[in-house]
Design a protein around this motif. Structure first.
Motif, mmCIF file in Angstrom:
data_model
loop_
_atom_site.group_PDB
_atom_site.id
_atom_site.type_symbol
_atom_site.label_atom_id
_atom_site.label_comp_id
_atom_site.label_asym_id
_atom_site.label_seq_id
_atom_site.Cartn_x
_atom_site.Cartn_y
_atom_site.Cartn_z
ATOM 1 N N GLU A 1 13.192 1.752 12.666
ATOM 2 C CA GLU A 1 12.524 1.958 13.850
ATOM 3 C C GLU A 1 11.861 0.725 14.491
ATOM 4 O OE1 GLU A 1 11.763 6.738 13.270
ATOM 5 O OE2 GLU A 1 10.013 5.287 13.237
ATOM 6 N N ALA A 2 10.993 -0.094 13.455
ATOM 7 C CA ALA A 2 10.282 -1.306 14.047
ATOM 8 C C ALA A 2 11.654 -2.167 14.544
ATOM 9 C CB ALA A 2 9.684 -1.771 12.945
ATOM 10 N N VAL A 3 12.412 -2.340 13.741
ATOM 11 C CA VAL A 3 13.548 -3.393 14.234
ATOM 12 C C VAL A 3 14.163 -2.777 15.675
ATOM 13 C CG1 VAL A 3 15.936 -4.337 13.780
ATOM 14 C CG2 VAL A 3 14.160 -4.243 12.132
ATOM 15 N N GLU A 4 14.587 -1.473 15.702
ATOM 16 C CA GLU A 4 15.116 -1.253 17.127
ATOM 17 C C GLU A 4 14.131 -1.441 18.015
ATOM 18 O OE1 GLU A 4 16.456 3.047 17.403
ATOM 19 O OE2 GLU A 4 17.702 2.262 15.605
ATOM 20 N N LYS A 5 12.742 -1.221 18.079
ATOM 21 C CA LYS A 5 11.958 -1.418 19.084
ATOM 22 C C LYS A 5 11.701 -2.924 19.520
ATOM 23 C CE LYS A 5 9.172 2.873 18.827
ATOM 24 N NZ LYS A 5 8.148 3.339 17.889
ATOM 25 N N TRP B 1 7.411 10.368 -12.344
ATOM 26 C CA TRP B 1 8.685 9.636 -11.637
ATOM 27 C C TRP B 1 9.579 10.953 -11.361
ATOM 28 C CZ3 TRP B 1 9.804 5.709 -8.580
ATOM 29 C CH2 TRP B 1 11.082 5.606 -8.395
ATOM 30 N N SER B 2 10.416 11.031 -10.605
ATOM 31 C CA SER B 2 11.523 11.619 -10.469
ATOM 32 C C SER B 2 12.349 10.790 -9.493
ATOM 33 C CB SER B 2 11.133 13.027 -9.766
ATOM 34 O OG SER B 2 10.908 13.142 -8.578
ATOM 35 N N ASP B 3 13.752 11.187 -9.552
ATOM 36 C CA ASP B 3 14.800 10.294 -8.724
ATOM 37 C C ASP B 3 14.353 10.751 -7.374
ATOM 38 O OD1 ASP B 3 15.604 8.905 -10.802
ATOM 39 O OD2 ASP B 3 17.365 10.021 -11.129
ATOM 40 N N GLU B 4 14.074 12.056 -7.124
ATOM 41 C CA GLU B 4 13.936 12.850 -6.032
ATOM 42 C C GLU B 4 12.634 11.865 -5.175
ATOM 43 O OE1 GLU B 4 13.920 14.781 -8.667
ATOM 44 O OE2 GLU B 4 16.192 14.883 -8.227
ATOM 45 N N TYR B 5 11.661 11.789 -5.752
ATOM 46 C CA TYR B 5 10.426 10.815 -5.437
ATOM 47 C C TYR B 5 10.999 9.586 -4.945
ATOM 48 C CZ TYR B 5 6.415 8.204 -5.518
ATOM 49 O OH TYR B 5 5.275 6.917 -4.966
ATOM 50 N N GLY B 6 11.673 9.102 -5.847
ATOM 51 C CA GLY B 6 12.299 7.375 -5.436
ATOM 52 C C GLY B 6 12.987 7.521 -4.146
ATOM 53 N N ALA B 7 13.865 8.489 -4.086
ATOM 54 C CA ALA B 7 14.641 8.501 -3.016
ATOM 55 C C ALA B 7 13.879 8.833 -1.759
ATOM 56 C CB ALA B 7 15.895 9.648 -3.117
ATOM 57 N N LYS B 8 12.917 9.670 -1.941
ATOM 58 C CA LYS B 8 12.091 9.971 -0.738
ATOM 59 C C LYS B 8 11.361 8.897 -0.152
ATOM 60 C CE LYS B 8 8.086 13.029 0.301
ATOM 61 N NZ LYS B 8 6.955 12.220 -0.025
ATOM 62 N N VAL B 9 10.602 8.074 -1.130
ATOM 63 C CA VAL B 9 9.965 6.751 -0.524
ATOM 64 C C VAL B 9 11.197 5.812 0.035
ATOM 65 C CG1 VAL B 9 8.690 4.847 -1.362
ATOM 66 C CG2 VAL B 9 8.236 7.123 -2.309
ATOM 67 N N LYS B 10 12.123 5.354 -0.541
ATOM 68 C CA LYS B 10 13.160 4.734 -0.016
ATOM 69 C C LYS B 10 13.474 5.137 1.293
ATOM 70 C CE LYS B 10 16.494 1.391 -0.824
ATOM 71 N NZ LYS B 10 16.099 0.427 0.189
ATOM 72 N N GLY B 11 13.821 6.660 1.478
ATOM 73 C CA GLY B 11 14.109 7.157 2.828
ATOM 74 C C GLY B 11 13.225 6.762 3.790
ATOM 75 N N GLU B 12 11.868 6.917 3.364
ATOM 76 C CA GLU B 12 10.887 6.838 4.544
ATOM 77 C C GLU B 12 10.557 5.272 4.706
ATOM 78 O OE1 GLU B 12 7.938 10.636 2.727
ATOM 79 O OE2 GLU B 12 7.503 8.383 2.253
ATOM 80 N N VAL B 13 10.842 4.703 3.905
ATOM 81 C CA VAL B 13 10.794 2.901 4.262
ATOM 82 C C VAL B 13 11.752 2.537 5.144
ATOM 83 C CG1 VAL B 13 8.876 2.495 2.313
ATOM 84 C CG2 VAL B 13 11.427 2.042 1.943
ATOM 85 N N GLU B 14 13.051 3.032 4.736
ATOM 86 C CA GLU B 14 14.103 2.421 5.498
ATOM 87 C C GLU B 14 13.971 3.070 7.025
ATOM 88 O OE1 GLU B 14 17.511 2.539 2.119
ATOM 89 O OE2 GLU B 14 17.454 4.246 3.690
ATOM 90 N N LYS B 15 13.370 4.413 7.147
ATOM 91 C CA LYS B 15 13.411 4.901 8.438
ATOM 92 C C LYS B 15 12.354 3.924 9.364
ATOM 93 C CE LYS B 15 12.592 9.377 10.592
ATOM 94 N NZ LYS B 15 11.126 9.455 11.421
ATOM 95 N N GLU B 16 11.011 3.371 8.545
ATOM 96 C CA GLU B 16 10.017 2.812 9.190
ATOM 97 C C GLU B 16 10.384 1.731 9.785
ATOM 98 O OE1 GLU B 16 6.399 3.201 7.146
ATOM 99 O OE2 GLU B 16 5.390 1.947 8.855
#
Ligand SMILES: Cc1ncc(C[n+]2csc(CCOP(=O)(O)OP(=O)(O)O)c2C)c(N)n1
Ligand SMILES: [Mg+2]
Length: 352
Positions: free
Chosen positions: A300-304, A282-297
């Motif tokens: 995008e789905a909601v916008e469409k 675990w690293s905080d960077e990994y946690g933030a990366k996953v969070k950023g990816e799911v937020e983006k996904e």
């Protein structure tokens, strides 16, 4: 995986750490969708929403164990299963926004639309599993339902039928302790839900539904038995609905803080984080990366989904019957005439 994130090697399902990271990603994605849809309901963009918060291990762990050609026969709280199966993200949002076109079914998947009448889907799943068996296919059916559904006749009929015909089916009960305001203890006099399997001559197992590895393993084993012709399994996954029943409910009216807070500590996602911390991945960077990816996904789905023009009145009649029965055909005609008449009056009014 216990509550501290430690895995008993003798029980390990054999998933690599990369696969466990994939499970974590999917659980985070389901949580992100859940939180976003809840907010959309509160801001008037969705009529009603049923949260899966706290039940991510049940849904992602079991969904991950399925093969593509297996059939998923859900109730209404299984968005995590759909996500794991790779469902169209835009359609998920569109469906919760009340657009019936999202429920028309996709010929390319074997995921059925959600079922609102409690336990009715267990019978559909038994029928599907029977068809697979008759056709000699290797596909299994998995059906999802809650603790409350086990009091319905349909649940018992489905288990009985599946037991008699030794069908390739998994009955997955998400025992989240509550059926709206009815607690599990008054739902049945049985000590467990899993033991109900005994009376139907099928296998029953009770598992920790907040342990994604246990859920994956139990589902995988049940599917293997089903594929080998050894018949159905009833899985009782012990979990907890962290939110209200739906956005129309207020669980604080019937559940105390003392009951809820220990389950917040047992959060299935946090348990996987603890696991990564224990083994040093675990690293905080990994946690933030996953969070950023799911937020983006999710964004995008909601916008469409928000850009899709709303369905017309004729859509109410589609997607239930292959051929519309006569009376509904007439109703559809009447409704369309009425709508068109109102529209032309409005247009005239506008012109004046
Ligand atoms: C046949 C039927 N009866 C009643 C309802 C109203 N209802 C909707 S959800 C629910 C409770 C279901 O509880 P449970 O099976 O534990 O599933 P959970 O909501 O906890 O996921 C009820 C009674 C319904 N949808 N269908
Ligand atoms: Mg329940």
């Amino acid at each position: 995986m216990n509550e501290e994130g430690e895995v008993d090697d003798s029980l390990h399902p054999g998933l690599s750490e990369d696969k466990i990271k994939e499970l974590y990603h999917l659980m985070m994605l389901a949580r992100e969708f859940d939180e976003k849809l809840f907010k959309m309901q509160r801001s008037g963009k969705i009529g009603t929403y049923a949260s899966l918060k706290g039940q991510e291990a049940c849904e992602i762990g079991s969904g991950y164990a399925l093969e593509e050609h297996d059939w998923v026969v859900p109730s209404f709280r299984e968005m995590g299963v759909f996500i794991t199966r790779g469902a169209d993200r835009v359609k998920l949002v569109q469906g919760w926004m009340g657009d019936t076109r999202a429920f028309q079914g996709d010929e390319n998947t074997r995921d059925l639309p959600i079922a609102i009448p409690i336990a009715s889907q267990a019978l559909h799943a038994a029928g599907i599993a029977w068809a697979s068996k008759i056709k000699g296919e290797k596909s299994c059916a998995i059906t999802y339902f809650g603790d409350g559904a086990t009091s319905e006749g349909d649940f018992h009929e489905a288990l009985n039928f599946a037991g008699v015909f030794k069908l390739p089916i998994v009955f997955f009960c998400q025992n989240n302790q509550w059926a709206i305001s009815t607690p599990r203890k008054v739902q049945t006099a049985s000590e467990t839900i899993a033991q109900k399997a005994i009376s139907y001559g099928i296998k029953g197992v009770q598992i920790d539904g907040n342990d994604v590895l246990a859920v994956y393993k139990a589902t995988k084993e049940a599917l293997e038995r089903a594929r080998n012709g050894e018949g159905p399994t009833l899985i009782e996954a012990i979990t907890f609905r962290l939110g209200d029943h739906t956005t129309s409910d207020d669980a604080s009216k019937y559940r105390s803080e003392e009951e809820v807070s220990p389950w917040v500590q047992k959060d299935p996602i946090q348990r996987v984080v603890k696991h990564f911390q224990k083994i040093g991945t675990w690293s905080d960077e990994y946690g933030a990366k996953v969070k950023g990816e799911v937020e983006k996904e999710v964004e995008e789905a909601v916008e469409k989904a928000m850009q899709i023009p709303p369905p017309g009145p004729e859509d109410v009649f589609k997607y239930i019957f292959k051929t519309l029965p006569k009376d509904l055909e007439e109703e559809q005609k009447e409704l369309l005439e009425e709508v068109n008449e109102k529209k032309s009056l409005q247009d005239k009014g506008d012109a004046v």
